[in-house]
Write a protein that holds these residues in place. Sequence first.
Motif, mmCIF file in Angstrom:
data_model
loop_
_atom_site.group_PDB
_atom_site.id
_atom_site.type_symbol
_atom_site.label_atom_id
_atom_site.label_comp_id
_atom_site.label_asym_id
_atom_site.label_seq_id
_atom_site.Cartn_x
_atom_site.Cartn_y
_atom_site.Cartn_z
ATOM 1 N N ASN A 229 -6.160 5.183 -9.107
ATOM 2 C CA ASN A 229 -5.300 3.563 -7.936
ATOM 3 C C ASN A 229 -6.632 2.177 -7.761
ATOM 4 O O ASN A 229 -5.983 1.221 -8.321
ATOM 5 N N GLN A 230 -7.601 3.189 -7.955
ATOM 6 C CA GLN A 230 -8.646 2.154 -7.511
ATOM 7 C C GLN A 230 -8.829 1.043 -8.900
ATOM 8 O O GLN A 230 -8.915 -0.067 -9.601
ATOM 9 N N GLN A 231 -9.634 2.334 -10.401
ATOM 10 C CA GLN A 231 -9.106 1.600 -11.860
ATOM 11 C C GLN A 231 -8.089 0.528 -12.611
ATOM 12 O O GLN A 231 -9.265 0.339 -12.606
ATOM 13 N N TYR A 232 -6.848 1.256 -11.847
ATOM 14 C CA TYR A 232 -6.124 0.184 -12.128
ATOM 15 C C TYR A 232 -5.661 -0.912 -11.763
ATOM 16 O O TYR A 232 -4.839 -1.801 -11.731
ATOM 17 N N ALA A 233 -6.752 -0.943 -10.795
ATOM 18 C CA ALA A 233 -5.894 -2.296 -9.775
ATOM 19 C C ALA A 233 -4.937 -2.851 -8.870
ATOM 20 O O ALA A 233 -4.020 -3.499 -8.909
ATOM 21 N N LEU A 234 -4.392 -1.369 -8.614
ATOM 22 C CA LEU A 234 -3.037 -1.653 -8.042
ATOM 23 C C LEU A 234 -2.990 -2.071 -6.621
ATOM 24 O O LEU A 234 -1.937 -1.549 -6.166
ATOM 25 N N GLY A 235 -3.981 -2.426 -6.169
ATOM 26 C CA GLY A 235 -3.991 -2.636 -4.326
ATOM 27 C C GLY A 235 -3.504 -1.334 -3.543
ATOM 28 O O GLY A 235 -4.313 0.114 -4.075
ATOM 29 N N ASP A 236 -3.859 -1.816 -2.328
ATOM 30 C CA ASP A 236 -3.822 -0.410 -1.585
ATOM 31 C C ASP A 236 -2.314 0.390 -1.320
ATOM 32 O O ASP A 236 -1.306 -0.616 -0.454
ATOM 33 N N PRO A 237 -1.655 1.244 -1.533
ATOM 34 C CA PRO A 237 -0.249 1.238 -1.141
ATOM 35 C C PRO A 237 -0.067 2.051 -0.316
ATOM 36 O O PRO A 237 1.474 1.599 0.557
ATOM 37 N N TYR A 238 -1.001 1.957 0.421
ATOM 38 C CA TYR A 238 -0.495 2.441 2.208
ATOM 39 C C TYR A 238 -0.136 0.205 2.454
ATOM 40 O O TYR A 238 1.246 0.383 4.110
ATOM 41 N N GLN A 239 -0.556 -0.174 2.317
ATOM 42 C CA GLN A 239 0.127 -1.743 2.658
ATOM 43 C C GLN A 239 1.108 -2.477 1.557
ATOM 44 O O GLN A 239 1.991 -2.213 2.287
ATOM 45 N N LEU A 240 0.910 -1.791 0.944
ATOM 46 C CA LEU A 240 2.278 -1.547 0.557
ATOM 47 C C LEU A 240 4.052 -0.749 1.114
ATOM 48 O O LEU A 240 4.691 -1.316 1.128
ATOM 49 N N VAL A 241 3.636 -0.125 1.569
ATOM 50 C CA VAL A 241 4.005 0.702 2.436
ATOM 51 C C VAL A 241 5.270 0.157 3.617
ATOM 52 O O VAL A 241 5.974 -0.133 4.328
ATOM 53 N N LYS A 242 3.744 -0.234 4.377
ATOM 54 C CA LYS A 242 3.965 -0.899 5.615
ATOM 55 C C LYS A 242 4.189 -2.230 5.392
ATOM 56 O O LYS A 242 5.370 -2.924 6.390
#
Length: 514
Positions: A229-242
């Motif tokens: 997730n970090q390698q592909y710079a996909l942001g914070d998944p938890y924040q995406l959920v929130k």
Amino acid sequence: MIMKKYFKLIPVIFILVIIIILSGFLFSCGENKPADKNDPDNAPENQNAQNIPDNPENDVNLEDGEIPEKIAYDVPEMDCGEYTFTVVDRDGYLGVHWITVDMFAESENGDPINDAVFKRNRFLEDMFNINIVEVRREDVLSYVQKIIQSGSDDFDVMYPHMQQAANMIQKGQIYNLYEMPYLDFDKPWWDKVANDSMTIGGKLYGATGDITTMTNDATWTVLFNKDLNQQYALGDPYQLVKDGKWTLGALHENSRAATKDLNGDGIFEPEDQWGTVHQHECAYCLFAASGQKVIEKNTDDLPELALNSDRTVSVLGRVSEFMSDVTAQIKADDYTGKYKDVWSDVSIRTFDEDRALYMITNFDMVKLLRGMETNFGILPLPKYDETQEKYYNTVQYNNATVMCIPITALNIERSGAILEAWAAESVDTLTKAYYDITLKGKFSRDNESEDMLDLIFSTRVIDQGLYFNWSGMQGFFEDFSRKKNVEFASQYEKSEPKWAKEIDKTITAIEENN
């Protein structure tokens, strides 16, 4: 003279004592007729409101010296004369998957769940003067149906998976649990949302709650690899959920970004890197995550088809688009026959070796990732789109278990009392060992995952369409995982008459058998 009068009273007092003692046996394990709960003269006293010993060891998650809160449940005091109370449950698959660990333990061994089960069962054995015995079978359905059909009373309770329970419901082989004495499904140790959704015609045949962890194990989740997730710079998944932006579109887009042909041969195979590893059954779980249902219940608590809608068409089209994209995802069961165990050899291995950004799986599989070195996080199933108000999660219906009582059970007073106590006693033992110590303590690798677990289990839905699996409803969804742009209208037109007929047969069978 006064002394003589007292001596004359002794025989009378003795007779009264004998009468009081004998009256206590009215609630013994030999009584088979259910008490009328609406008759105040038959209402048993709450014998167990203060029946949990002041022993901190009874709660596996207490601090030293802390006294557990008393749990009140209404069952009578019973001496069952060392009766053997027999539980039938699953023996597992390939010696790795779906092994029942929440019903029986030979002794303490330091594992939180095992020790919680051991302590709970010893308490129940002492309380009712019973011996708890477990019978494990890989195929619970065929084993118990032979016994039930023979009319034998060889076991007391069984834990088939939901679709097996549905089979027995339609054959009149299990009790309506609402007619069982002492089972109180309004109490917190029963999963009211799940149980209410499983009723049909106001009757409940299989129940879940703190009494078993297998329904939780069968709950779908999405795991993500933190390094990828970090390698592909996909942001914070938890924040995406929130933020309400964790959607099927986000899952698909990120999966495309992370899929990579590692050996450069132009062919995507299990040994390559994948955005998502999952299985054909995920077609339904992603559909359920949209909030759509196959079945809704009418005002008579009877099932009615609810699948044919414009939103269903949109959701299934989007699911099909993702699940047929070979540049984004791989389905483990496509390789059945090429590997001994595709769940371990494809799903688990791919994710464990950092070759999958996401894995859509169940919590039983999460147990197999204890040794994974790379940190991973836990997410709910994604929404269909950002306009959807809330997240929805669901279960694998061919793995989630429910408690059922065979119609051949002769002493439902005894069974009802023991199982209500069993469920209540599981709250501060099994549930805490499973949820607080194991899921949140051992399997979660960050605080955010703990919040996600709460979200997942609090938004779980049960759909009777997949519970009963009328005329292969599950397979209907799996077709959308194999082909892109499946034409919904024609598929539904072929399936709807069969489904409607089977639903009517089920309703008729329940009315006739019960």
